[in-house]
Motif scaffolding. Structure first.
Motif, PDB file in Angstrom:
ATOM      1  N   VAL A   1      38.930  18.544 -57.006  1.00 41.51           N
ATOM      2  CA  VAL A   1      37.738  19.053 -56.335  1.00 41.51           C
ATOM      3  C   VAL A   1      37.390  18.060 -55.230  1.00 41.51           C
ATOM      4  O   VAL A   1      36.978  16.933 -55.491  1.00 41.51           O
ATOM      5  CB  VAL A   1      36.555  19.219 -57.309  1.00 41.51           C
ATOM      6  N   ILE A   2      37.543  18.483 -53.974  1.00 39.78           N
ATOM      7  CA  ILE A   2      37.362  17.553 -52.857  1.00 39.78           C
ATOM      8  C   ILE A   2      35.953  17.606 -52.264  1.00 39.78           C
ATOM      9  O   ILE A   2      35.624  16.809 -51.372  1.00 39.78           O
ATOM     10  CB  ILE A   2      38.395  17.810 -51.744  1.00 39.78           C
ATOM     11  N   GLY A   3      35.125  18.527 -52.761  1.00 35.36           N
ATOM     12  CA  GLY A   3      33.763  18.588 -52.243  1.00 35.36           C
ATOM     13  C   GLY A   3      33.007  19.782 -52.766  1.00 35.36           C
ATOM     14  O   GLY A   3      33.575  20.680 -53.396  1.00 35.36           O
ATOM     15  N   CYS A   4      31.687  19.788 -52.536  1.00 38.74           N
ATOM     16  CA  CYS A   4      30.850  20.904 -52.964  1.00 38.74           C
ATOM     17  C   CYS A   4      29.626  20.995 -52.055  1.00 38.74           C
ATOM     18  O   CYS A   4      29.242  20.020 -51.403  1.00 38.74           O
ATOM     19  CB  CYS A   4      30.435  20.747 -54.424  1.00 38.74           C
ATOM     20  N   ASP A   5      29.009  22.163 -52.027  1.00 36.55           N
ATOM     21  CA  ASP A   5      27.766  22.382 -51.291  1.00 36.55           C
ATOM     22  C   ASP A   5      26.917  23.376 -52.063  1.00 36.55           C
ATOM     23  O   ASP A   5      27.419  24.133 -52.914  1.00 36.55           O
ATOM     24  CB  ASP A   5      28.049  22.917 -49.886  1.00 36.55           C
ATOM     25  N   TYR A   6      25.619  23.375 -51.719  1.00 33.72           N
ATOM     26  CA  TYR A   6      24.669  24.210 -52.445  1.00 33.72           C
ATOM     27  C   TYR A   6      24.077  25.319 -51.586  1.00 33.72           C
ATOM     28  O   TYR A   6      23.195  26.046 -52.029  1.00 33.72           O
ATOM     29  CB  TYR A   6      23.561  23.327 -53.033  1.00 33.72           C
ATOM     30  N   ASP A   7      24.553  25.454 -50.346  1.00 33.86           N
ATOM     31  CA  ASP A   7      24.159  26.600 -49.513  1.00 33.86           C
ATOM     32  C   ASP A   7      25.307  26.920 -48.565  1.00 33.86           C
ATOM     33  O   ASP A   7      26.110  26.046 -48.194  1.00 33.86           O
ATOM     34  CB  ASP A   7      22.862  26.328 -48.740  1.00 33.86           C
ATOM     35  N   GLY A   8      25.409  28.182 -48.178  1.00 37.61           N
ATOM     36  CA  GLY A   8      26.531  28.632 -47.370  1.00 37.61           C
ATOM     37  C   GLY A   8      26.563  28.056 -45.976  1.00 37.61           C
ATOM     38  O   GLY A   8      27.641  27.830 -45.410  1.00 37.61           O
TER      39      GLY A   8
END
Length: 278
Positions: A28-35
């Motif tokens: 998992v190289i990253g994440c976000d909480y909004d598009g």
């Protein structure tokens, strides 16, 4: 395999991250909480697979998928959502996702789906690498032989009146792959190969079958004009088998309610054998 996760629920992000990394499915190289934020981050990181929620603030999942796909068509998306509305799910697939996973999350389903998408990516990469090898390392002698065989195949298809059919290009492309790979038709698993052509497997096979059927009809008409013509005698058994050619001839005469059928395996095997003999 490199993953990116987009979901406005931090718990979902943690669960998905744990499933992927604990089961050695990838990184998992990253994440976000909004598009909206995710859009730029995905383009910058260029992951292999993105797991994305449908309903998010600022930019919904379907719109995000469409916009990313326009810029990075090779990125694969898996939609993760509690939405059960059929129209929204259909829209998700139309936007370009590979699979839709329903919430609450099921570990086994997430693992199974991500493995399928990862395998698809590996297969596509393998086919692309094969094409690169063909284009860059095949000796001139082998290349010329392959070109001669393709010319012979095009000649045969033209004799059958098939060059104007959409599926004829698919037939030529499949033959070119088999010839360059130095394999037989049986070794190439045509069903699997079709899955990784630009259109889906079913569409490609339908196009090729329609083109072959047109060839059968044209050959049957030629047989009605001159039963002993060399091309009719040669191709009727090699590409179709005479029983189905005769059925098509009887259909044209009005003696049957249906015509002959095409056997895709026989057609390819016969076509490749004919180009080897010449």
């Amino acid at each position: 395999m490199r993953y990116y996760i987009v979901d406005d629920d931090i718990n979902v992000v943690k669960i998905l991250s744990n499933i992927i990394e604990d089961n050695n499915l990838g990184e998992v190289i990253g994440c976000d909480y909004d598009g909206d934020t995710a859009y730029n981050e995905i383009l910058a990181n260029n992951p292999d697979i993105v797991l994305v929620d449908l309903l998010m603030p600022k930019l919904d999942g379907n719109t995000l998928v469409k916009e990313i796909k326009a810029m990075r068509p090779k990125i694969n998306f898996i939609m993760v959502s509690q939405v059960s509305d059929h129209e929204l799910i259909t829209e998700s697939y139309e936007s370009g996702i590979e699979f839709f996973i329903s919430k609450p999350l099921n570990k086994i389903e997430v693992e199974k789906v991500t493995k399928k998408v990862a395998e698809k990516i590996r297969m596509e990469d393998m086919l692309n690498n094969i094409k690169k090898v063909f284009n860059s390392t095949i000796s001139k002698e082998v290349t010329n032989q392959g070109e001669d065989k393709i010319k012979e195949i095009k000649y045969i298809l033209s004799m059958l009146g098939m060059l104007g059919e959409k599926g004829t290009n698919d037939i030529i492309n499949v033959c070119a792959y088999i010839i360059n790979a130095k394999k037989t038709y049986d070794e190439c698993a045509i069903d699997e190969l079709c899955k990784y052509l630009p259109d889906n497997s079913k569409t490609v096979k339908q196009r090729m079958r329609r083109a072959m059927k047109e060839g059968l009809t044209n050959l049957a008409n030629a047989g009605l004009e001159d039963y002993f013509a060399d091309n009719f005698q040669r191709y009727s058994n090699m590409l179709f088998d005479f029983e189905n050619v005769k059925a098509e001839m009887d259909f044209i005469r009005g003696k049957r309610n249906s015509g002959g059928k095409v056997n895709m395996s026989k057609f390819f095997e016969g076509l490749l054998l004919l180009c080897d003999k010449n």
